[in-house]
Design an enzyme around this catalytic site. Structure first.
Site, PDB file in Angstrom:
ATOM      1  N   LYS A 104       0.825  -1.206   0.000  1.00 11.51           N
ATOM      2  CA  LYS A 104       0.000   0.000   0.000  1.00 11.51           C
ATOM      3  C   LYS A 104       0.861   1.258   0.000  1.00 11.51           C
ATOM      4  O   LYS A 104       1.834   1.357   0.739  1.00 11.51           O
ATOM      5  CB  LYS A 104      -0.916   0.004   1.232  1.00 11.51           C
ATOM      6  CG  LYS A 104      -1.861  -1.200   1.295  1.00 11.51           C
ATOM      7  CD  LYS A 104      -2.725  -1.173   2.536  1.00 11.51           C
ATOM      8  CE  LYS A 104      -1.929  -1.372   3.799  1.00 11.51           C
ATOM      9  NZ  LYS A 104      -2.778  -1.547   4.992  1.00 11.51           N
ATOM     10  N   THR A 138      -8.108   9.987   8.171  1.00 14.17           N
ATOM     11  CA  THR A 138      -7.813   8.711   7.518  1.00 14.17           C
ATOM     12  C   THR A 138      -7.713   7.550   8.505  1.00 14.17           C
ATOM     13  O   THR A 138      -7.226   6.480   8.148  1.00 14.17           O
ATOM     14  CB  THR A 138      -6.493   8.819   6.743  1.00 14.17           C
ATOM     15  OG1 THR A 138      -5.435   9.156   7.668  1.00 14.17           O
ATOM     16  CG2 THR A 138      -6.569   9.878   5.653  1.00 14.17           C
ATOM     17  N   GLY A 197      -8.155   4.329  10.357  1.00 12.54           N
ATOM     18  CA  GLY A 197      -8.830   3.064  10.057  1.00 12.54           C
ATOM     19  C   GLY A 197      -8.768   2.640   8.602  1.00 12.54           C
ATOM     20  O   GLY A 197      -9.401   1.648   8.230  1.00 12.54           O
ATOM     21  N   THR A 198      -7.987   3.337   7.771  1.00 10.09           N
ATOM     22  CA  THR A 198      -7.969   2.971   6.350  1.00 10.09           C
ATOM     23  C   THR A 198      -7.394   1.573   6.127  1.00 10.09           C
ATOM     24  O   THR A 198      -7.898   0.818   5.294  1.00 10.09           O
ATOM     25  CB  THR A 198      -7.162   3.984   5.524  1.00 10.09           C
ATOM     26  OG1 THR A 198      -5.884   4.196   6.146  1.00 10.09           O
ATOM     27  CG2 THR A 198      -7.889   5.308   5.426  1.00 10.09           C
ATOM     28  N   GLY A 199      -6.337   1.217   6.859  1.00  5.63           N
ATOM     29  CA  GLY A 199      -5.745  -0.109   6.682  1.00  5.63           C
ATOM     30  C   GLY A 199      -6.687  -1.219   7.099  1.00  5.63           C
ATOM     31  O   GLY A 199      -6.844  -2.224   6.385  1.00  5.63           O
ATOM     32  N   CYS A 200      -7.327  -1.048   8.249  1.00  7.79           N
ATOM     33  CA  CYS A 200      -8.311  -2.032   8.714  1.00  7.79           C
ATOM     34  C   CYS A 200      -9.453  -2.146   7.710  1.00  7.79           C
ATOM     35  O   CYS A 200      -9.902  -3.251   7.375  1.00  7.79           O
ATOM     36  CB  CYS A 200      -8.882  -1.614  10.071  1.00  7.79           C
ATOM     37  SG  CYS A 200      -7.670  -1.365  11.367  1.00  7.79           S
TER      38      CYS A 200
END
Length: 271
Positions: free
Chosen positions: A178, A211, A213-216
């Site tokens: 990512k 932003t 929590g974007t990875g979760c």
């Protein structure tokens, strides 16, 4: 009586975010948006808000496995995602438990934050690499995690591609490196490698500081799409598109970094 309609189901193994922006809370909202029933196995409880984390309490590994056993002994799960596993004992217990299950697993390694702060210790990272990452159908490291896993410095698209290839040698079926934490022009650009071809997945870069929590959310969205029967690359593309749209409706709540807008269709007409 009409028999119940089979319903796609996904399982998240992660920590609780009391602020509601990431972790189990974000995962379950993401599953619900995709019309996938969400089940969960909690690994830790955090005290946090938009300004940061003030306390973390781990569950016993046996308690985590008991949750997994309770769910899978009764409910058919089509996809699993792992998030914050916190320590080496929980990582080992989860990895051992998942070895017995054929369900596709999306592993969000949650080792290093997108700002570069290491979140778990070196022993936990070593166990994650040895036991869980080889079981991943899709692994979703951010830039800093990809650097750690590949041993490469990443600052260009070519670096991302090289890192994806090298991380793939650790055993996951596919890797999605990512670029969300990178600067222009790579912000919004991810790199996919499944052992056959490298593919660049690029979307618009959304200009927002909210932003959290974007990875979760991305790994949960990929798992939800797998549960819906989509092919891995399609699941990754659709998951990335979902996160981008959710970022366009991020929530400016609290005094710090707010979360993405998981139910963005409901927010379109809101100020």
């Amino acid at each position: 009586m009409t028999p119940p309609i089979p319903w796609p189901t996904a399982l998240t193994i992660a920590g609780s975010d009391s602020g509601g922006g990431a972790g189990i809370q974000a995962d379950l909202r993401t599953f619900a948006f995709h019309r996938v029933h969400g089940t969960s196995a909690l690994t830790c409880v955090t005290a946090q808000n938009t300004l940061g984390v003030t306390r973390v309490d781990a569950l016993a590994p046996e308690a985590v496995v008991a949750q997994l056993d309770a769910i899978t002994s009764d409910i058919a799960v089509q996809a699993i995602k792992t998030g914050m596993l916190l320590n080496q004992d929980i990582i080992q217990a989860v990895a051992t438990s998942l070895e017995q299950r054929p369900t596709p697993v999306v592993v969000d390694p949650v080792m290093v934050s997108r700002t570069g702060a290491q979140l778990i210790d070196d022993n936990a990272i070593a166990i994650l690499i040895r036991t869980l990452i080889p079981q991943a159908h899709i692994l979703t490291p951010n830039r800093h995690e990809a650097q750690l896993l590949s041993g490469l410095d990443i600052s260009t698209l070519a670096d991302m591609e090289a890192a994806a290839r090298r991380i793939h040698q650790l055993g996951p079926q596919a890797v999605l490196v990512k670029g969300g934490g990178m600067g222009e022009p790579l912000r919004g650009t991810d790199v996919w490698f499944d052992g056959h071809e490298v593919m660049v997945l690029a979307t618009e870069a959304v200009d927002t500081r909210h932003t959290h929590g974007t990875g979760c959310t991305l790994s949960a969205a990929i798992a939800a799409n797998l549960a819906l029967g989509k092919a891995p690359l399609t699941a990754a593309k659709d998951g990335k598109d979902y996160v981008t749209r959710a970022l366009n409706h991020a929530l400016a709540i609290g005094q710090g970094q707010g979360p993405v807008g998981h139910f963005f269709p409901l927010l379109v007409d809101q100020p």
